[in-house]
Design an enzyme around this catalytic site. Structure first.
Site, PDB file in Angstrom:
ATOM      1  N   ARG A  36      53.750  -5.912  30.612  1.00  0.00           N
ATOM      2  CA  ARG A  36      54.705  -5.173  29.571  1.00  0.00           C
ATOM      3  C   ARG A  36      54.590  -5.382  28.431  1.00  0.00           C
ATOM      4  O   ARG A  36      54.580  -4.666  27.259  1.00  0.00           O
ATOM      5  CB  ARG A  36      56.128  -5.196  30.226  1.00  0.00           C
ATOM      6  CG  ARG A  36      56.183  -4.493  31.567  1.00  0.00           C
ATOM      7  CD  ARG A  36      57.553  -4.676  31.987  1.00  0.00           C
ATOM      8  NE  ARG A  36      57.862  -3.434  32.826  1.00  0.00           N
ATOM      9  CZ  ARG A  36      58.752  -3.555  33.848  1.00  0.00           C
ATOM     10  NH1 ARG A  36      59.663  -4.746  33.931  1.00  0.00           N
ATOM     11  NH2 ARG A  36      58.971  -2.487  34.609  1.00  0.00           N
ATOM     12  N   LYS A 195      62.214  -0.674  50.759  1.00  0.00           N
ATOM     13  CA  LYS A 195      63.522   0.352  51.282  1.00  0.00           C
ATOM     14  C   LYS A 195      62.965   1.819  51.364  1.00  0.00           C
ATOM     15  O   LYS A 195      62.811   2.170  50.142  1.00  0.00           O
ATOM     16  CB  LYS A 195      64.378   0.012  50.620  1.00  0.00           C
ATOM     17  CG  LYS A 195      65.208  -1.446  50.679  1.00  0.00           C
ATOM     18  CD  LYS A 195      66.515  -1.650  49.923  1.00  0.00           C
ATOM     19  CE  LYS A 195      67.613  -0.876  50.195  1.00  0.00           C
ATOM     20  NZ  LYS A 195      68.760  -0.841  49.317  1.00  0.00           N
TER      21      LYS A 195
END
Ligand code: ADP
Ligand code: MG
Length: 400
Positions: A36, A195
Site C-alpha cells: 500500500r 466468511k
C-alpha cells in the site's frame, strides 16, 4: 465523471493534502507488506513533480479514536521516504492539532487517533475535516481502501477543499469497471477467504455476469453443507445455508458453471503442524479424524479443475485464499490458483488484503497479475453494485 488531478489546475507552489491508504500490516513495529505504501507513490511523485508540497494523511489499524503508539504511522512515514527517495517530515501528536508542515513531504499521525475521523455524527466529521483542511489549499483522495466509508478524511474533506481523485483511485476504478461493464468472456470469479456472509453480496451481483464461479476457502464448507454433506468441525455458517442453496439453483438456471470442491484437505486441528489427509468432499467425516476433522484447504483435484477454468478465461477476478495459506501445509490450493491467474490471457485481478498478502508471500511478483487491488472491502462493495460515498464525492457515478 470522476474528477482527476488535472481538474485541480496548476499546483506549483501550493500545498496539497493527500489522503492515502497506508494501512499496512505491522509485526513488532516492522512493515510485513509495503504494497500500500508503494501504491501511494505515483500520485505523490506526480504532485511533487508539478511543484506542489504534500501533506499525507492516513489511518493505520483500529486505535479506536485515541492515540496509541502501537498504531503510529512513524515507521510507515520512514518507508515512504525510502520509496520516494526524499526527506519526509513526520509530525507526531494528533493530525487535527498539528501545525501545517514545512517540508516538501509531511506525514501526519494516524487519523484515527481522533474519534471524529470515523464518527457517526456528520457534524463531528465536518469539524475534523475543517481542521485537516488547514494543511493545504486542495485535496487529493487516493486511499482506495477507504472509499466505501463515509469518514472525515474521505468524504467531508473532499467537500471542504477543491478535490480530485489521485492516480491510484483512478486506476483501481478503471479495473473494477472492466470487471462489471462488458467484461471480456469467458469470465471467471474465484471466491474464498473465511466468511461466506462477507461474499454473498458479490455472488448475488456477479452471478448473472459471469461464466464460472469457483468456491474455495472457509466458505466452501457452507456450500458443501448446502448440498447435504457433513463438514466435521470446518468453518460453517449454518444460517447462510438457505441463501447458498438458492444461489446453487440460480447458477443452474442461469447456466453458470458453479464449481464447489470435489476434494478437500482435512486436518486434525487448526494448527500449522496438524496431521492431515485429502478426502472426497462428500466424505469429510470419513477421514482418520472423523467428525472432528477441520477442512483447511481445497484438494489437489479441485485445484487442478479450478486452474483449468481460470487459465481458459479471458477475465478473472479472485478474492479470498483457497485455504489457510498462512500454514505452508495448507497453502497448495491458493498457490495453484495464483499460478493459474498468472497464465490468464486477458485481465487477471486479485482483490482483498489477505489475498494480496497471500500471492506475495507465496513468491509471486505483482507484475504477474493484471492488477492487485489495494482495497479489499472497497472492491467487494463496488462489485456488489453498491454506491461508494468516497467516489461519489469526487464526481463519480455508476453507469445505469
Ligand atoms: P481477503 O482479505 O483477501 O478478502 P478474507 O479476509 O476473506 O480474504 O479471508 C482470508 C482468511 O481466510 C485467511 O486468513 C485464511 O486463513 C482464511 N481461510 C481460508 N480458508 C480457510 C478455511 N478452510 N478455514 C478457515 N479459514 C480459512
Ligand atoms: Mg481479509
Amino acid at each position: 465523471m470522476l474528477r482527476t488531478l488535472d481538474s485541480l489546475g496548476d499546483l506549483a507552489g501550493t500545498r496539497v493534502v493527500v489522503r492515502c491508504d497506508l494501512n499496512v500490516p505491522l509485526k513488532d513495529g516492522e512493515i510485513t507488506d509495503d504494497g500500500r505504501v508503494r501504491a501511494s507513490v505515483p500520485t505523490l511523485d506526480r504532485l511533487l513533480g508539478a511543484g506542489a508540497s504534500v501533506t499525507v494523511l492516513s489511518h493505520l489499524g483500529r486505535p479506536d479514536g485515541a492515540p496509541n503508539p502501537r498504531y503510529s504511522l512513524e515507521p510507515v512515514a520512514k518507508r515512504l521516504g525510502e520509496l520516494l527517495d526524499r526527506e519526509v517530515e513526520f509530525v507526531p501528536g494528533t493530525a487535527g492539532e498539528a501545525e501545517p508542515g514545512s517540508g516538501a513531504v509531511t506525514v501526519l499521525e494516524n487519523l484515527r487517533f481522533d474519534p471524529r475521523e470515523t464518527s457517526k455524527d456528520a457534524g463531528e466529521r465536518r469539524e475534523y475535516a475543517e481542521a485537516l483542511a488547514r494543511h493545504g489549499s486542495a485535496f487529493v483522495s487516493d486511499g482506495f481502501g477507504v472509499v466505501h466509508r463515509k469518514q472525515a478524511s474521505v468524504y467531508e474533506l473532499a467537500q471542504v477543499l477543491p478535490s480530485a481523485a489521485g492516480l491510484l483511485i483512478a486506476d483501481e476504478l478503471s479495473v473494477l469497471e472492466r470487471l462489471t461493464e462488458r467484461p471480456e468472456k469467458p469470465y471467471a470469479v474465484v471466491l474464498g477467504g473465511s466468511k461466506v456472509s462477507d461474499k454473498l453480496g458479490v455472488i448475488d451481483h456477479l452471478l448473472p455476469r459471469v461464466d464460472a464461479l469457483l468456491i474455495g476457502g472457509g466458505m466452501l464448507f457452507t456450500f458443501l453443507a448446502a448440498k447435504g454433506f457433513a463438514v466435521g468441525r470446518s468453518l460453517l455458517e449454518q444460517d447462510q445455508i438457505p441463501r447458498v442453496q438458492e444461489y446453487l439453483q440460480r447458477a443452474e438456471s442461469l447456466g453458470v458453471t458453479l464449481l464447489v470442491p470435489t476434494d478437500v484437505v482435512v486436518a486434525a486441528a487448526f494448527a500449522a503442524d496438524a496431521d492431515h489427509e485429502t478426502v472426497a468432499a462428500d466424505a469429510i467425516e470419513s477421514s482418520a479424524f472423523g467428525a472432528d476433522g477441520i477442512g483447511l484447504d481445497i484438494g489437489p483435484d479441485t485445484a487442478e479443475a479450478f486452474a483449468g477454468v481460470i487459465a481458459r478465461s479471458r477475465t478473472v477476478f479472485w478474492n479470498g485464499p483457497m485455504g489457510v495459506f498462512e500454514f505452508p501445509a495448507f497453502a497448495s490450493g491458493t498457490k495453484r490458483v495464483a499460478e493459474a491467474l498468472t497464465e490468464v490471457d486477458g485481465l487477471s485481478v486479485v482483490g482483498g488484503g489477505d489475498s494480496a498478502a497471500a500471492v506475495r508471500s507465496l513468491g509471486f511478483g505483482d507484475d504477474r497479475f493484471g492488477h492487485i487491488s489495494t482495497g479489499g472491502g472497497a472492491s467487494l462493495e463496488f462489485l456488489e453494485g453498491k454506491d461508494l460515498p468516497g467516489l461519489q464525492v469526487l464526481g463519480w457515478e455508476r453507469d445505469a
